[in-house]
Design an enzyme around this catalytic site. Structure first.
Site, mmCIF file in Angstrom:
data_model
loop_
_atom_site.group_PDB
_atom_site.id
_atom_site.type_symbol
_atom_site.label_atom_id
_atom_site.label_comp_id
_atom_site.label_asym_id
_atom_site.label_seq_id
_atom_site.Cartn_x
_atom_site.Cartn_y
_atom_site.Cartn_z
ATOM 1 N N SER A 36 0.852 -1.196 0.000
ATOM 2 C CA SER A 36 0.000 0.000 0.000
ATOM 3 C C SER A 36 0.879 1.235 0.000
ATOM 4 C CB SER A 36 -0.880 0.048 1.253
ATOM 5 O OG SER A 36 -1.736 -1.046 1.280
ATOM 6 N N HIS A 68 -3.846 -1.639 -4.547
ATOM 7 C CA HIS A 68 -3.068 -2.809 -4.991
ATOM 8 C C HIS A 68 -3.532 -3.174 -6.391
ATOM 9 C CE1 HIS A 68 -1.164 -4.178 -1.094
ATOM 10 N NE2 HIS A 68 -1.950 -3.196 -0.714
ATOM 11 N N HIS A 90 -3.306 -10.493 1.579
ATOM 12 C CA HIS A 90 -3.225 -10.309 3.026
ATOM 13 C C HIS A 90 -4.085 -11.347 3.743
ATOM 14 C CE1 HIS A 90 -2.661 -6.300 1.183
ATOM 15 N NE2 HIS A 90 -1.850 -6.038 2.186
ATOM 16 N N TYR A 92 -6.021 -10.615 6.124
ATOM 17 C CA TYR A 92 -7.329 -10.023 6.434
ATOM 18 C C TYR A 92 -8.306 -10.096 5.268
ATOM 19 C CZ TYR A 92 -5.566 -5.673 4.230
ATOM 20 O OH TYR A 92 -5.053 -4.753 3.365
ATOM 21 N N GLU A 93 -7.807 -10.474 4.085
ATOM 22 C CA GLU A 93 -8.722 -10.687 2.964
ATOM 23 C C GLU A 93 -9.345 -12.087 3.037
ATOM 24 O OE1 GLU A 93 -7.223 -8.762 -0.919
ATOM 25 O OE2 GLU A 93 -5.413 -9.120 0.251
ATOM 26 N N ALA A 120 3.246 -0.209 3.903
ATOM 27 C CA ALA A 120 2.827 1.006 4.597
ATOM 28 C C ALA A 120 2.753 0.655 6.071
ATOM 29 C CB ALA A 120 1.442 1.417 4.110
ATOM 30 N N MET A 215 0.136 -4.529 8.442
ATOM 31 C CA MET A 215 -0.692 -5.738 8.292
ATOM 32 C C MET A 215 -0.169 -6.672 7.205
ATOM 33 S SD MET A 215 -4.383 -3.859 8.490
ATOM 34 C CE MET A 215 -4.634 -2.455 9.586
ATOM 35 N N SER A 216 1.114 -6.604 6.928
ATOM 36 C CA SER A 216 1.647 -7.449 5.844
ATOM 37 C C SER A 216 3.070 -7.864 6.193
ATOM 38 C CB SER A 216 1.634 -6.668 4.526
ATOM 39 O OG SER A 216 2.560 -5.594 4.578
ATOM 40 N N ASN A 239 1.333 7.072 8.648
ATOM 41 C CA ASN A 239 0.571 7.745 9.719
ATOM 42 C C ASN A 239 1.240 7.455 11.052
ATOM 43 O OD1 ASN A 239 -0.727 4.950 8.949
ATOM 44 N ND2 ASN A 239 -1.142 5.254 11.131
ATOM 45 N N HIS A 251 -7.777 4.286 5.664
ATOM 46 C CA HIS A 251 -6.937 3.734 4.598
ATOM 47 C C HIS A 251 -6.592 4.793 3.551
ATOM 48 C CE1 HIS A 251 -5.100 0.598 2.210
ATOM 49 N NE2 HIS A 251 -5.866 0.873 1.170
HETATM 50 N N1 HPA Z 1 -1.628 0.158 11.709
HETATM 51 C C1 HPA Z 1 -1.598 -0.990 11.022
HETATM 52 N N2 HPA Z 1 -1.305 -1.057 9.719
HETATM 53 C C2 HPA Z 1 -1.023 0.102 9.102
HETATM 54 C C3 HPA Z 1 -1.051 1.329 9.762
HETATM 55 C C4 HPA Z 1 -1.360 1.365 11.145
HETATM 56 O O1 HPA Z 1 -1.406 2.425 11.801
HETATM 57 N N3 HPA Z 1 -0.727 2.271 8.837
HETATM 58 C C5 HPA Z 1 -0.505 1.623 7.670
HETATM 59 N N4 HPA Z 1 -0.694 0.306 7.816
#
Ligand code: HPA
Length: 276
Positions: A36, A68, A90, A92-93, A120, A215-216, A239, A251
């Protein structure tokens, strides 16, 4: 037998053969996974030689995540043949760990002995600013999954008890530091998501020794290392994690940080890949 049920290493071997065939019969030197926020930086590596939708390869799945693209391309960087995956699968998918790592496993079996994983991430401390690339030093796999779970791997694959001491290769990190001496570095905590963390979870991750959360990446890193590849990880801070910054997370913010940083990230990718 459906591809869902196939033994994951053999499925990856079949996919690796398809990958070589579709991409001109050659082998690869480096595989790059763009997570991402990183897709916009892909063109920084140069024009693609070949680009194909990943779903045309055995066992590959299209991403359901905005940002993606679900294509892969080959690019020449100097004398290196680079396989670039624009997007990933992922947990989570709803995918299994085996499915999440399938593309990376296939790339390594197709010859890529170096794997650059990008992602990310949320920063767990305010010294890491949105828009910054951060070198991954090590990881906490907090997903509760491993790509090595399951029946014993076939005899042509290393045993399941893989050594993770140098998971993110010191040698490759030194290469990046020689190009970017001031690049910050940190430990990446990989969580299952897809919800962002609570502030209490963020505090716990920081106390556990992590500097970034995402998350990856963690399962792909294990799978690539298990097959003997050297792994490099670079996170883009998109972030400040929940409770570290102010305000809610979404997101869109993650993708916007990537789009704003696309040009410098593209230059970074090119310099790093050329030096690997
Ligand atoms: N948490 C989890 N996954 C992320 C975040 C986050 O703050 N930012 C980008 N991917």
């Amino acid at each position: 037998m459906s591809t869902e049920d196939a033994e994951p290493f053999s499925l990856a071997k079949v996919a690796a053969e398809a990958l070589r065939r579709r991409c001109g019969g050659d082998t690869f030197d480096v595989a790059v996974v763009l997570g991402s926020g990183w897709a916009a930086a892909a063109d920084g590596l140069g024009p693609p030689e070949i680009e194909i939708p990943v779903v045309e390869l055995p066992g590959f799945v299209a991403s359901t995540v905005p940002g993606h693209r679900s294509v892969l391309r080959t690019v020449r960087v100097g004398d290196r043949r680079v396989l670039v995956l624009l997007g990933r699968a992922h947990l989570y998918e709803g995918h299994t760990a085996a499915r999440v790592v399938h593309a990376v496993r296939s790339a390594v079996l197709a010859g890529a002995s170096t794997v650059l994983l990008t992602n990310a991430a949320g920063a767990l401390e305010a010294r890491l600013r949105p828009g910054w690339p951060v070198l991954v030093l090590d990881q906490l796999n907090l997903t509760g999954h491993s790509p090595l779970t399951g029946p014993s791997p076939p005899a042509w694959v290393p045993e399941r008890f893989a050594d993770m001491t140098d998971l993110y290769a010191e040698r490759l990190r030194a290469v990046v530091r020689s190009l970017y001496p001031d690049i910050p570095a940190g430990v990446y905590a990989g969580v299952a998501g897809p919800q962002f963390e609570t502030p209490a979870e963020v505090r716990a991750l920081a106390q556990a020794g992590a500097h970034l959360v995402g998350m990856s990446t963690v399962l792909e890193a294990v799978a690539a290392r298990h097959l003997g590849a050297e792994v490099l990880g670079i996170s883009l801070v998109t972030n400040l994690a929940a409770g570290v910054g102010s305000g809610p997370l979404d997101h869109r913010e993650v993708l916007d940080a990537g789009t704003s940083a696309a040009a410098p990230l593209g230059r970074l990718l090119l310099r790093v890949v050329a030096a690997l």
